[in-house]
Every structure is written in C-alpha cells, then in structure tokens.
Design a protein around this motif. Structure first.
Motif, PDB file in Angstrom:
ATOM      1  N   HIS A  14     -22.447  13.545   5.857  1.00  0.00           N
ATOM      2  CA  HIS A  14     -21.856  14.881   5.878  1.00  0.00           C
ATOM      3  C   HIS A  14     -21.110  15.167   7.175  1.00  0.00           C
ATOM      4  O   HIS A  14     -20.265  16.055   7.214  1.00  0.00           O
ATOM      5  CB  HIS A  14     -22.924  15.942   5.630  1.00  0.00           C
ATOM      6  N   ASP A  15     -21.407  14.421   8.228  1.00  0.00           N
ATOM      7  CA  ASP A  15     -20.758  14.642   9.521  1.00  0.00           C
ATOM      8  C   ASP A  15     -19.593  13.687   9.781  1.00  0.00           C
ATOM      9  O   ASP A  15     -18.902  13.789  10.776  1.00  0.00           O
ATOM     10  CB  ASP A  15     -21.780  14.507  10.649  1.00  0.00           C
ATOM     11  N   LYS A  16     -19.332  12.792   8.861  1.00  0.00           N
ATOM     12  CA  LYS A  16     -18.297  11.765   9.046  1.00  0.00           C
ATOM     13  C   LYS A  16     -16.904  12.312   8.737  1.00  0.00           C
ATOM     14  O   LYS A  16     -16.698  12.996   7.753  1.00  0.00           O
ATOM     15  CB  LYS A  16     -18.622  10.588   8.124  1.00  0.00           C
ATOM     16  N   GLU A  17     -15.961  12.003   9.620  1.00  0.00           N
ATOM     17  CA  GLU A  17     -14.555  12.329   9.352  1.00  0.00           C
ATOM     18  C   GLU A  17     -14.020  11.280   8.390  1.00  0.00           C
ATOM     19  O   GLU A  17     -14.251  10.085   8.577  1.00  0.00           O
ATOM     20  CB  GLU A  17     -13.722  12.311  10.629  1.00  0.00           C
ATOM     21  N   SER A  18     -13.317  11.713   7.373  1.00  0.00           N
ATOM     22  CA  SER A  18     -12.782  10.785   6.378  1.00  0.00           C
ATOM     23  C   SER A  18     -11.553  10.064   6.896  1.00  0.00           C
ATOM     24  O   SER A  18     -10.840  10.568   7.757  1.00  0.00           O
ATOM     25  CB  SER A  18     -12.394  11.543   5.107  1.00  0.00           C
ATOM     26  N   ALA A  19     -11.342   8.915   6.327  1.00  0.00           N
ATOM     27  CA  ALA A  19     -10.101   8.199   6.567  1.00  0.00           C
ATOM     28  C   ALA A  19      -9.042   8.855   5.689  1.00  0.00           C
ATOM     29  O   ALA A  19      -9.300   9.858   5.027  1.00  0.00           O
ATOM     30  CB  ALA A  19     -10.281   6.736   6.195  1.00  0.00           C
ATOM     31  N   LYS A  20      -7.877   8.287   5.660  1.00  0.00           N
ATOM     32  CA  LYS A  20      -6.821   8.787   4.777  1.00  0.00           C
ATOM     33  C   LYS A  20      -7.066   8.261   3.370  1.00  0.00           C
ATOM     34  O   LYS A  20      -7.789   7.298   3.183  1.00  0.00           O
ATOM     35  CB  LYS A  20      -5.461   8.287   5.278  1.00  0.00           C
ATOM     36  N   PRO A  21      -6.418   8.883   2.380  1.00  0.00           N
ATOM     37  CA  PRO A  21      -6.486   8.321   1.025  1.00  0.00           C
ATOM     38  C   PRO A  21      -5.964   6.882   1.038  1.00  0.00           C
ATOM     39  O   PRO A  21      -5.216   6.482   1.937  1.00  0.00           O
ATOM     40  CB  PRO A  21      -5.562   9.238   0.219  1.00  0.00           C
ATOM     41  N   SER A  22      -6.338   6.110   0.050  1.00  0.00           N
ATOM     42  CA  SER A  22      -5.945   4.705  -0.011  1.00  0.00           C
ATOM     43  C   SER A  22      -4.446   4.533  -0.242  1.00  0.00           C
ATOM     44  O   SER A  22      -3.776   5.438  -0.735  1.00  0.00           O
ATOM     45  CB  SER A  22      -6.698   4.004  -1.144  1.00  0.00           C
ATOM     46  N   ALA A  23      -3.969   3.353   0.117  1.00  0.00           N
ATOM     47  CA  ALA A  23      -2.622   2.960  -0.280  1.00  0.00           C
ATOM     48  C   ALA A  23      -2.682   2.719  -1.786  1.00  0.00           C
ATOM     49  O   ALA A  23      -3.736   2.359  -2.314  1.00  0.00           O
ATOM     50  CB  ALA A  23      -2.214   1.684   0.446  1.00  0.00           C
ATOM     51  N   ILE A  24      -1.570   2.944  -2.489  1.00  0.00           N
ATOM     52  CA  ILE A  24      -1.539   2.689  -3.929  1.00  0.00           C
ATOM     53  C   ILE A  24      -0.347   1.797  -4.243  1.00  0.00           C
ATOM     54  O   ILE A  24       0.776   2.075  -3.841  1.00  0.00           O
ATOM     55  CB  ILE A  24      -1.446   3.999  -4.748  1.00  0.00           C
ATOM     56  N   ILE A  25      -0.641   0.705  -4.946  1.00  0.00           N
ATOM     57  CA  ILE A  25       0.380  -0.273  -5.324  1.00  0.00           C
ATOM     58  C   ILE A  25       0.308  -0.463  -6.833  1.00  0.00           C
ATOM     59  O   ILE A  25      -0.777  -0.565  -7.397  1.00  0.00           O
ATOM     60  CB  ILE A  25       0.119  -1.623  -4.618  1.00  0.00           C
ATOM     61  N   LYS A  26       1.450  -0.506  -7.482  1.00  0.00           N
ATOM     62  CA  LYS A  26       1.492  -0.756  -8.930  1.00  0.00           C
ATOM     63  C   LYS A  26       1.904  -2.205  -9.162  1.00  0.00           C
ATOM     64  O   LYS A  26       2.932  -2.657  -8.672  1.00  0.00           O
ATOM     65  CB  LYS A  26       2.482   0.193  -9.617  1.00  0.00           C
ATOM     66  N   LEU A  27       1.058  -2.929  -9.897  1.00  0.00           N
ATOM     67  CA  LEU A  27       1.345  -4.325 -10.246  1.00  0.00           C
ATOM     68  C   LEU A  27       1.607  -4.417 -11.735  1.00  0.00           C
ATOM     69  O   LEU A  27       0.783  -3.993 -12.533  1.00  0.00           O
ATOM     70  CB  LEU A  27       0.142  -5.222  -9.943  1.00  0.00           C
ATOM     71  N   LYS A  59      -6.089  -1.770   5.039  1.00  0.00           N
ATOM     72  CA  LYS A  59      -6.764  -0.500   4.757  1.00  0.00           C
ATOM     73  C   LYS A  59      -7.115  -0.467   3.268  1.00  0.00           C
ATOM     74  O   LYS A  59      -6.615  -1.285   2.499  1.00  0.00           O
ATOM     75  CB  LYS A  59      -5.890   0.687   5.153  1.00  0.00           C
ATOM     76  N   PRO A  60      -7.983   0.464   2.860  1.00  0.00           N
ATOM     77  CA  PRO A  60      -8.331   0.541   1.440  1.00  0.00           C
ATOM     78  C   PRO A  60      -7.070   0.639   0.582  1.00  0.00           C
ATOM     79  O   PRO A  60      -6.182   1.444   0.862  1.00  0.00           O
ATOM     80  CB  PRO A  60      -9.171   1.808   1.350  1.00  0.00           C
ATOM     81  N   THR A  61      -7.007  -0.212  -0.433  1.00  0.00           N
ATOM     82  CA  THR A  61      -5.821  -0.292  -1.275  1.00  0.00           C
ATOM     83  C   THR A  61      -6.212  -0.205  -2.745  1.00  0.00           C
ATOM     84  O   THR A  61      -7.037  -0.978  -3.220  1.00  0.00           O
ATOM     85  CB  THR A  61      -5.056  -1.607  -1.005  1.00  0.00           C
ATOM     86  N   THR A  62      -5.618   0.748  -3.424  1.00  0.00           N
ATOM     87  CA  THR A  62      -5.811   0.937  -4.854  1.00  0.00           C
ATOM     88  C   THR A  62      -4.648   0.267  -5.562  1.00  0.00           C
ATOM     89  O   THR A  62      -3.498   0.431  -5.158  1.00  0.00           O
ATOM     90  CB  THR A  62      -5.847   2.442  -5.193  1.00  0.00           C
ATOM     91  N   VAL A  63      -4.961  -0.475  -6.603  1.00  0.00           N
ATOM     92  CA  VAL A  63      -3.918  -1.176  -7.359  1.00  0.00           C
ATOM     93  C   VAL A  63      -3.901  -0.629  -8.778  1.00  0.00           C
ATOM     94  O   VAL A  63      -4.947  -0.453  -9.403  1.00  0.00           O
ATOM     95  CB  VAL A  63      -4.176  -2.702  -7.372  1.00  0.00           C
ATOM     96  N   ILE A  64      -2.713  -0.342  -9.271  1.00  0.00           N
ATOM     97  CA  ILE A  64      -2.543   0.112 -10.656  1.00  0.00           C
ATOM     98  C   ILE A  64      -2.258  -1.121 -11.506  1.00  0.00           C
ATOM     99  O   ILE A  64      -1.276  -1.833 -11.272  1.00  0.00           O
ATOM    100  CB  ILE A  64      -1.398   1.138 -10.781  1.00  0.00           C
TER     101      ILE A  64
END
Length: 186
Positions: free
Chosen positions: A162-175, A83-88
């Motif tokens: 505008h009609d799209k249901e959003s996914a959840k916020p991204s996972a966040i990992i700190k490296l 899934k979308p993953t945000t990395v710090i």
C-alpha cells in the motif's frame, strides 16, 4: 503473502474482483475465463466494452495455452524488454469471449511481480488486469490515489504494498501472425 494469495484465489474462484498491486500500476483483476466477472470489471470502471482489457500470465508456457500461435518474435521482444511489456496477440483461446477484442486479439503480459507470479501459479489461470481507475480518470500512481468508487466496487483489496509508488503502465506492442510489429504505447 501466502494467506493473501489463498484469499485472492478464493475470491477469483467465486467470480469476484480483486484490487491488487502488479509489476506496473495497481490493477483491478478477475478470472480471465469468467465472462460474468469480466463484465463486472467493465461496470466498476464504467468502461466501454469495445475497449479491451489486459490479461496476465505467469510464463511462456502459460502464454502458449491461451494463444493459438505465439509468433517467434515475441520471445525476442520479451527477452530483451527493459520494462514490463504487454503484447497483443492474434487468435486467443480458452478465455472468456468478452475479453477478446473485435479483431480477435488479446493483450497479454507475462508478469514479473512476485506476488502476481505466485497468485497466477496458485490460481492456474490467467488474470485480467486493468488500471484501478474509472475510465477516463487519471491512473493512480499509488494506493492512496485509488478512488473510493473503485475501492467499494471490488470484492477484495490485497493487503500488500500500500505504500509502494507504482511504475508506469506497461509498454504495449501488437504482434500479427505474419510477423508485423506495431508499438501501441512506449
């Protein structure tokens, strides 16, 4: 979509704020290198500046331009993420100072959404992305749930999905540069 991207780039170049769909939730965005625009994001969200924002880039090449040294493990984590993953990352470079956290880190996501990919490619700089809600309020799961306060606080609302249901916020990992990995949000 091309006209939307052109319009968004012009808004970003003049320091404006966008309300736009991402690969996770609707986001408020601006030029990640423009301190004044980032300050406006904090004001619209009524968010404390001590709470960091996320930044979007289009690929690993762009990521390497905005982080002093990307740890090798980042490639593996992102390659296998489901899934979308945000990395710090530690030691961000070439972004506005008020985007960098007190511990000299920055949360960055390589975006998968086609619109965001094309927008960032055309703009040629990273874009701030933070959920389209006033700080402390529920994250909207679709465009209809975005408050009038947010809609009125941005300079341009992207006219797509505008009609799209959003996914959840991204996972966040700190490296950390020493190879330490810490899951912040799953």
């Amino acid at each position: 979509m091309r006209e939307e991207i052109e319009h968004c780039v012009s808004v970003l170049k003049r320091g404006g704020l966008l309300l736009y769909p991402t690969d996770t939730v609707w986001g408020i965005g601006c030029d990640a290198t423009n301190a004044r625009a980032i300050q406006k994001v904090y004001e619209v969200k009524k968010r404390a500046e001590s709470k960091s924002l996320i930044c979007l880039v289009k690929d690993f090449n762009m990521l390497n331009q905005y982080v002093e040294s990307v740890p090798e493990v980042a490639h593996d984590i992102l390659k296998y993420a489901i899934k979308p993953t945000t990395v710090i990352y530690d030691d961000p470079i070439r972004v506005a100072e008020n985007l960098i956290a007190d511990d000299n880190s920055l949360a960055i996501r390589i975006v998968q959404d086609e619109f965001c990919q094309q927008l960032i490619r055309k703009f040629r700089r990273p874009i701030v992305s933070t959920s389209a809600n006033v700080s402390g309020q529920k994250t909207p799961l679709n465009f209809k749930e975005i408050s009038s306060e947010i809609l009125e606080g941005v300079d341009y609302v992207v006219n797509l999905h505008h009609d799209k249901e959003s996914a959840k916020p991204s996972a966040i990992i700190k490296l950390k540069n020493d190879g330490t990995v810490k899951v912040i949000r799953d």
